[in-house]
Write a protein that holds these residues in place. Structure first.
Motif, PDB file in Angstrom:
ATOM      1  N   UNK A  42       0.989  -1.184  -0.128  1.00  0.00           N
ATOM      2  CA  UNK A  42       0.064   0.192  -0.001  1.00  0.00           C
ATOM      3  C   UNK A  42       0.853   1.045   0.008  1.00  0.00           C
ATOM      4  N   UNK A  43       0.270   2.275  -0.190  1.00  0.00           N
ATOM      5  CA  UNK A  43       1.004   3.600  -0.418  1.00  0.00           C
ATOM      6  C   UNK A  43       1.910   3.872   1.016  1.00  0.00           C
ATOM      7  N   UNK A  44       3.234   3.964   1.009  1.00  0.00           N
ATOM      8  CA  UNK A  44       4.101   4.027   1.930  1.00  0.00           C
ATOM      9  C   UNK A  44       4.449   2.873   2.960  1.00  0.00           C
ATOM     10  N   UNK A  45       3.935   1.598   2.410  1.00  0.00           N
ATOM     11  CA  UNK A  45       4.238   0.751   3.223  1.00  0.00           C
ATOM     12  C   UNK A  45       3.572  -0.823   2.751  1.00  0.00           C
ATOM     13  N   UNK A  46       2.872  -1.395   3.843  1.00  0.00           N
ATOM     14  CA  UNK A  46       2.604  -2.880   3.275  1.00  0.00           C
ATOM     15  C   UNK A  46       1.412  -3.342   4.396  1.00  0.00           C
ATOM     16  N   UNK A  47       0.349  -4.205   4.022  1.00  0.00           N
ATOM     17  CA  UNK A  47      -0.294  -4.648   4.998  1.00  0.00           C
ATOM     18  C   UNK A  47      -0.417  -6.234   4.759  1.00  0.00           C
ATOM     19  N   UNK A  48      -1.042  -6.955   5.817  1.00  0.00           N
ATOM     20  CA  UNK A  48      -1.277  -8.251   5.577  1.00  0.00           C
ATOM     21  C   UNK A  48      -2.411  -8.826   4.444  1.00  0.00           C
ATOM     22  N   UNK A  49      -2.057  -9.649   3.527  1.00  0.00           N
ATOM     23  CA  UNK A  49      -2.802 -10.009   2.488  1.00  0.00           C
ATOM     24  C   UNK A  49      -4.026 -10.766   2.836  1.00  0.00           C
ATOM     25  N   UNK A  50      -5.097 -10.058   3.105  1.00  0.00           N
ATOM     26  CA  UNK A  50      -6.126 -10.822   3.838  1.00  0.00           C
ATOM     27  C   UNK A  50      -7.091 -11.353   2.598  1.00  0.00           C
ATOM     28  N   UNK A  51      -7.329 -10.376   1.713  1.00  0.00           N
ATOM     29  CA  UNK A  51      -7.976 -10.843   0.610  1.00  0.00           C
ATOM     30  C   UNK A  51      -9.591 -11.466   1.048  1.00  0.00           C
ATOM     31  N   UNK A  52      -9.871 -12.596   0.479  1.00  0.00           N
ATOM     32  CA  UNK A  52     -10.898 -13.458   0.951  1.00  0.00           C
ATOM     33  C   UNK A  52     -10.793 -14.428   2.085  1.00  0.00           C
ATOM     34  N   UNK A  53      -9.415 -14.357   2.702  1.00  0.00           N
ATOM     35  CA  UNK A  53      -9.322 -15.078   3.859  1.00  0.00           C
ATOM     36  C   UNK A  53      -8.899 -14.370   4.979  1.00  0.00           C
ATOM     37  N   UNK A  54      -9.456 -14.756   6.017  1.00  0.00           N
ATOM     38  CA  UNK A  54      -9.242 -14.201   7.341  1.00  0.00           C
ATOM     39  C   UNK A  54      -8.059 -14.623   7.944  1.00  0.00           C
ATOM     40  N   UNK A  55      -7.699 -13.571   9.044  1.00  0.00           N
ATOM     41  CA  UNK A  55      -6.472 -14.047   9.924  1.00  0.00           C
ATOM     42  C   UNK A  55      -6.930 -15.306  10.862  1.00  0.00           C
ATOM     43  N   UNK A  56      -5.811 -16.021  11.301  1.00  0.00           N
ATOM     44  CA  UNK A  56      -6.273 -17.120  12.347  1.00  0.00           C
ATOM     45  C   UNK A  56      -6.447 -16.095  13.625  1.00  0.00           C
ATOM     46  N   UNK A  57      -7.224 -17.185  14.312  1.00  0.00           N
ATOM     47  CA  UNK A  57      -8.275 -16.652  15.480  1.00  0.00           C
ATOM     48  C   UNK A  57      -7.038 -16.192  16.571  1.00  0.00           C
ATOM     49  N   UNK A  58      -6.050 -16.529  16.868  1.00  0.00           N
ATOM     50  CA  UNK A  58      -4.880 -16.168  17.797  1.00  0.00           C
ATOM     51  C   UNK A  58      -4.061 -14.907  17.282  1.00  0.00           C
ATOM     52  N   UNK A  59      -3.982 -14.881  15.844  1.00  0.00           N
ATOM     53  CA  UNK A  59      -3.469 -13.596  15.170  1.00  0.00           C
ATOM     54  C   UNK A  59      -4.331 -12.462  15.479  1.00  0.00           C
ATOM     55  N   UNK A  60      -5.765 -12.651  15.102  1.00  0.00           N
ATOM     56  CA  UNK A  60      -6.681 -11.597  15.222  1.00  0.00           C
ATOM     57  C   UNK A  60      -6.674 -11.105  16.721  1.00  0.00           C
ATOM     58  N   UNK A  61      -6.569 -11.937  17.605  1.00  0.00           N
ATOM     59  CA  UNK A  61      -6.730 -11.559  18.781  1.00  0.00           C
ATOM     60  C   UNK A  61      -5.724 -10.646  19.441  1.00  0.00           C
TER      61      UNK A  61
END
Length: 257
Positions: free
Chosen positions: A52-71
């Motif tokens: 993304x502009x100025x950096x980056x994000x996790x590539x979530x797309x149609x997939x969600x993060x794992x529960x512990x990662x989201x927590x």
């Protein structure tokens, strides 16, 4: 190919904060911005991040993060949001809490309330509130999503439709730049829609990371909420949308680590 130490640190930081910036990583890792830009390019080429502009994000797309990662993601911000939310919830209220780690933080802040009726399709919320002897918790039936303790499906929708409560406190996986609340599982979205249709006041709780994430299933527009509680002021388009829809935006003050 195995990741080197710096790449692993970049991904760890991204998982904790939702996004990374070239300047922030340069300072945190004590390397030049040019080195960080090369690192981000390599990680994006391998599919670990999305630019993304100025950096980056996790590539979530149609997939969600794992529960512990989201927590773990934006944990302090979620706690701050939860503390802001409960300022609006009086003792004796009836409310819905849906699936999500922010909803779980809200549940923790409600442990001191009395005479609540809490309806939820989130087993984690029910377990948290079981420690409050002064409130009643009703759990939706339906299909258990083992990955995060969520309960979804037609039975859960039928359960929700039996009630009309004071507050619906809902979270979502992502918020589009034009203010659409999004999620990954259409079965979960059907329950969230029913929750919103059966409440007098509708409160969206979402931290800043949701502004940079993506999901494919539409819930509602932010303008249809009564209140939007977050930790960072959203873009001007969302602010204008909320103003037109009489949606109150509240910014939760930051908490100390």
């Amino acid at each position: 190919m195995a990741l080197n130490f710096r790449h692993e640190e970049i991904i760890r930081i991204a998982r904790e904060s939702g996004r990374v910036t070239v300047e922030g990583l340069s300072d945190a890792l004590n390397v030049t911005p040019q080195t960080i830009r090369r690192d981000l390019s390599e990680l994006c080429d391998k599919g670990h991040l999305s630019r993304v502009h100025g950096g980056a994000i996790l590539p979530l797309g149609i997939y969600n993060l794992g529960y512990e990662e989201r927590r773990a993601l934006s944990h302090l911000e979620k706690r701050a949001i939860a503390q802001k939310v409960v300022e609006h919830i009086p003792d004796g209220a009836a409310l819905f809490l849906n699936i999500g780690t922010t909803a779980e933080e809200v549940a923790r802040t409600l442990l001191g309330h009395r005479n609540l009726l809490v309806l939820t399709n989130n087993l984690n919320v029910a377990n948290i509130l079981s420690a409050n002897p002064h409130s009643k918790v009703l759990i939706a039936g339906g299909v258990l999503r083992r990955s995060d303790g969520g309960i979804v499906g037609d039975i859960a929708v039928d359960f929700v439709n039996q009630f009309h409560v004071d507050f619906a406190i809902v979270s979502c996986a992502a918020i589009s730049p034009d203010g659409v609340m999004l999620d990954h599982d259409y079965r979960e979205v059907r329950v969230s829609k029913a929750i919103l249709q059966n409440a007098q006041q509708k409160i969206l709780v979402a931290d800043h990371a949701k502004f940079t994430r993506h999901a494919p299933v539409r819930i509602e527009s932010i303008k249809d909420m009564d209140r939007f509680i977050t930790d960072t002021m959203p873009n001007s388009e969302i602010c204008d949308l909320c103003e037109r829809g009489n949606t109150t935006i509240e910014i939760a003050p930051p908490l100390n680590p």
